[in-house]
Design a protein around this motif. Sequence first.
Motif, PDB file in Angstrom:
ATOM      1  N   LYS A  71      65.641 147.855  31.701  1.00 31.17           N
ATOM      2  CA  LYS A  71      65.837 147.413  30.322  1.00 31.17           C
ATOM      3  C   LYS A  71      66.886 146.301  30.221  1.00 31.17           C
ATOM      4  CE  LYS A  71      64.016 149.317  27.427  1.00 31.17           C
ATOM      5  NZ  LYS A  71      62.653 149.111  26.867  1.00 31.17           N
ATOM      6  N   ALA A  72      67.438 145.885  31.347  1.00 27.10           N
ATOM      7  CA  ALA A  72      68.513 144.881  31.337  1.00 27.10           C
ATOM      8  C   ALA A  72      67.976 143.514  30.923  1.00 27.10           C
ATOM      9  CB  ALA A  72      69.157 144.790  32.715  1.00 27.10           C
ATOM     10  N   ASP A  73      68.866 142.683  30.442  1.00 31.54           N
ATOM     11  CA  ASP A  73      68.496 141.312  30.095  1.00 31.54           C
ATOM     12  C   ASP A  73      69.553 140.352  30.636  1.00 31.54           C
ATOM     13  OD1 ASP A  73      67.147 139.154  29.102  1.00 31.54           O
ATOM     14  OD2 ASP A  73      67.525 139.580  26.988  1.00 31.54           O
ATOM     15  N   LEU A  74      69.083 139.200  31.055  1.00 26.28           N
ATOM     16  CA  LEU A  74      69.954 138.128  31.535  1.00 26.28           C
ATOM     17  C   LEU A  74      70.068 137.073  30.442  1.00 26.28           C
ATOM     18  CD1 LEU A  74      71.430 136.625  33.932  1.00 26.28           C
ATOM     19  CD2 LEU A  74      69.216 135.538  34.377  1.00 26.28           C
ATOM     20  N   THR A  75      71.292 136.739  30.079  1.00 27.12           N
ATOM     21  CA  THR A  75      71.526 135.672  29.106  1.00 27.12           C
ATOM     22  C   THR A  75      72.153 134.488  29.826  1.00 27.12           C
ATOM     23  OG1 THR A  75      71.921 137.320  27.377  1.00 27.12           O
ATOM     24  CG2 THR A  75      72.587 135.065  26.911  1.00 27.12           C
ATOM     25  N   VAL A  76      71.636 133.309  29.553  1.00 21.55           N
ATOM     26  CA  VAL A  76      72.162 132.079  30.142  1.00 21.55           C
ATOM     27  C   VAL A  76      72.755 131.231  29.027  1.00 21.55           C
ATOM     28  CG1 VAL A  76      71.591 129.970  31.400  1.00 21.55           C
ATOM     29  CG2 VAL A  76      70.512 132.130  32.044  1.00 21.55           C
ATOM     30  N   PHE A  77      73.936 130.692  29.280  1.00 15.95           N
ATOM     31  CA  PHE A  77      74.632 129.857  28.303  1.00 15.95           C
ATOM     32  C   PHE A  77      74.788 128.440  28.833  1.00 15.95           C
ATOM     33  CE2 PHE A  77      75.962 134.159  27.356  1.00 15.95           C
ATOM     34  CZ  PHE A  77      75.977 134.213  25.971  1.00 15.95           C
ATOM     35  N   HIS A  78      74.767 127.485  27.923  1.00 15.64           N
ATOM     36  CA  HIS A  78      75.142 126.108  28.221  1.00 15.64           C
ATOM     37  C   HIS A  78      76.661 126.085  28.262  1.00 15.64           C
ATOM     38  CE1 HIS A  78      75.801 121.831  27.860  1.00 15.64           C
ATOM     39  NE2 HIS A  78      74.503 121.567  27.740  1.00 15.64           N
ATOM     40  N   GLY A  79      77.238 125.885  29.448  1.00 20.84           N
ATOM     41  CA  GLY A  79      78.676 126.033  29.617  1.00 20.84           C
ATOM     42  C   GLY A  79      79.495 125.119  28.731  1.00 20.84           C
ATOM     43  N   ALA A  80      79.140 123.851  28.664  1.00 17.74           N
ATOM     44  CA  ALA A  80      79.933 122.888  27.903  1.00 17.74           C
ATOM     45  C   ALA A  80      79.889 123.169  26.406  1.00 17.74           C
ATOM     46  CB  ALA A  80      79.447 121.474  28.191  1.00 17.74           C
ATOM     47  N   LYS A  81      78.756 123.676  25.930  1.00 15.50           N
ATOM     48  CA  LYS A  81      78.584 123.930  24.498  1.00 15.50           C
ATOM     49  C   LYS A  81      78.811 125.388  24.126  1.00 15.50           C
ATOM     50  CE  LYS A  81      75.017 121.811  22.634  1.00 15.50           C
ATOM     51  NZ  LYS A  81      73.642 121.313  22.389  1.00 15.50           N
ATOM     52  N   ASN A  82      78.946 126.265  25.140  1.00 19.38           N
ATOM     53  CA  ASN A  82      79.058 127.707  24.919  1.00 19.38           C
ATOM     54  C   ASN A  82      77.958 128.190  23.971  1.00 19.38           C
ATOM     55  OD1 ASN A  82      80.218 130.229  25.396  1.00 19.38           O
ATOM     56  ND2 ASN A  82      81.500 130.109  23.566  1.00 19.38           N
ATOM     57  N   GLN A  83      76.744 127.747  24.264  1.00 18.23           N
ATOM     58  CA  GLN A  83      75.592 128.059  23.422  1.00 18.23           C
ATOM     59  C   GLN A  83      74.519 128.739  24.263  1.00 18.23           C
ATOM     60  OE1 GLN A  83      73.137 124.707  21.936  1.00 18.23           O
ATOM     61  NE2 GLN A  83      73.427 125.593  19.909  1.00 18.23           N
ATOM     62  N   ALA A  84      73.908 129.794  23.726  1.00 20.96           N
ATOM     63  CA  ALA A  84      72.840 130.475  24.443  1.00 20.96           C
ATOM     64  C   ALA A  84      71.701 129.511  24.732  1.00 20.96           C
ATOM     65  CB  ALA A  84      72.336 131.660  23.635  1.00 20.96           C
ATOM     66  N   ALA A  85      71.121 129.637  25.922  1.00 23.46           N
ATOM     67  CA  ALA A  85      70.060 128.711  26.329  1.00 23.46           C
ATOM     68  C   ALA A  85      68.881 128.736  25.361  1.00 23.46           C
ATOM     69  CB  ALA A  85      69.591 129.051  27.738  1.00 23.46           C
ATOM     70  N   GLY A  86      68.609 129.909  24.779  1.00 23.77           N
ATOM     71  CA  GLY A  86      67.500 130.017  23.840  1.00 23.77           C
ATOM     72  C   GLY A  86      67.660 129.146  22.617  1.00 23.77           C
ATOM     73  N   LYS A  87      68.886 128.727  22.317  1.00 25.19           N
ATOM     74  CA  LYS A  87      69.147 127.865  21.164  1.00 25.19           C
ATOM     75  C   LYS A  87      69.314 126.399  21.557  1.00 25.19           C
ATOM     76  CE  LYS A  87      71.324 131.542  18.440  1.00 25.19           C
ATOM     77  NZ  LYS A  87      72.529 131.965  17.689  1.00 25.19           N
ATOM     78  N   CYS A  88      69.187 126.099  22.852  1.00 16.82           N
ATOM     79  CA  CYS A  88      69.327 124.722  23.332  1.00 16.82           C
ATOM     80  C   CYS A  88      67.989 123.994  23.246  1.00 16.82           C
ATOM     81  CB  CYS A  88      69.826 124.710  24.780  1.00 16.82           C
ATOM     82  SG  CYS A  88      71.520 125.319  24.987  1.00 16.82           S
ATOM     83  N   SER A  89      68.039 122.687  23.377  1.00 10.78           N
ATOM     84  CA  SER A  89      66.816 121.893  23.372  1.00 10.78           C
ATOM     85  C   SER A  89      66.020 122.158  24.641  1.00 10.78           C
ATOM     86  CB  SER A  89      67.158 120.401  23.292  1.00 10.78           C
ATOM     87  OG  SER A  89      67.755 119.964  24.504  1.00 10.78           O
TER      88      SER A  89
END
Length: 357
Positions: A252-270
Amino acid sequence: MTISRLTLQNFRNYPQLRLETTPGFVVLSGDNGAGKTNILEAVSLLSPGRGLRRALIKDMACEESAGDFAVAAELGDIQLGTGTSAEYPERRKTRVNGAAVPTNDLAQWLSILWLTPAMDRLFMEGASGRRNFLDRLVTALEPEHARNCTRYDAARRERNRLLADEYMPDSEWLDALDGQLAGFGSAVAEARFRITEALNNALAMTDDGLFAAAKLHLDDKKQRSEGVLLEALRASRQADRGAGRTLTGPHKADLTVFHGAKNQAAGKCSTGEQKALLFSIILAHADLIAEQRGSRPILLLDEVAAHLDPRRRAALFSKLEEKGGQVWLTGTEPGLFSDVPEDALHFQVAGGTVTKR
């Protein structure tokens, strides 16, 4: 880790194919639908799992065949092979130097990483795809991880079957299954966290501005302990029985990836930023494999050049050349690869035939 010869029989649109390859760049160019990705998929089957398309085994054989296919590769004195028989088209078998081995054992011999256009959806779709992605990264560094994942899934399926029984489940058998799940699950979770931490350290040290720097976060920290997981499984039996499935554990685990410079979740990135984040993870992971296993993994980059501007494309090829190892690239236009090294192998793919350019 270099394939010197790749042989396909009855695989996808290739009744027969043999490619002699060398270390460095292997470039496959041709029209859409010519069969370029089929070759990368064949290479990806030389690692545990269902390959870069995650297709059903029975769908990989040529339509004209009896349902069987074979993929073989030579790595110096090592011969790897995998495929099916006409009698059992849904059962994949694997051999190393002619001896039958579990498919998961391929990870002992070869590490393979890939990027495909389908992975652009990784950050937007369900958690299972991200778990599979992370598990491939873990297995490339710790081959035993694939076996632990398989054992965990087998125990979970048996537990689910037992919980779904209309009669009261055998408590002793359920205790035994919970013990198996806790043991294998803890090993799976610990390995995931080790790689996540190592990748974050590597990504922090290799931010060269070429691609967006990624940061990774895994959300099931509490379930790394075998004792904690065992207690959670026993406590959730009633809820699991009502649901007909196991509701807690590393599945049931999930991996979240962030844009380091923007501290924004990848799902919200372009879309472009998401692709850049994937590039940064794969390149950092390749460095980790080289450091920990003593040789670089094989990289399969499907249609990646077309999505990069000329500056980043040239910089990527230069970086890959500097790092070394074998890199397989596909693209529709040969001109996309004008910046690869002069000693790169170039093949033209057209309708199931491959010719050296």
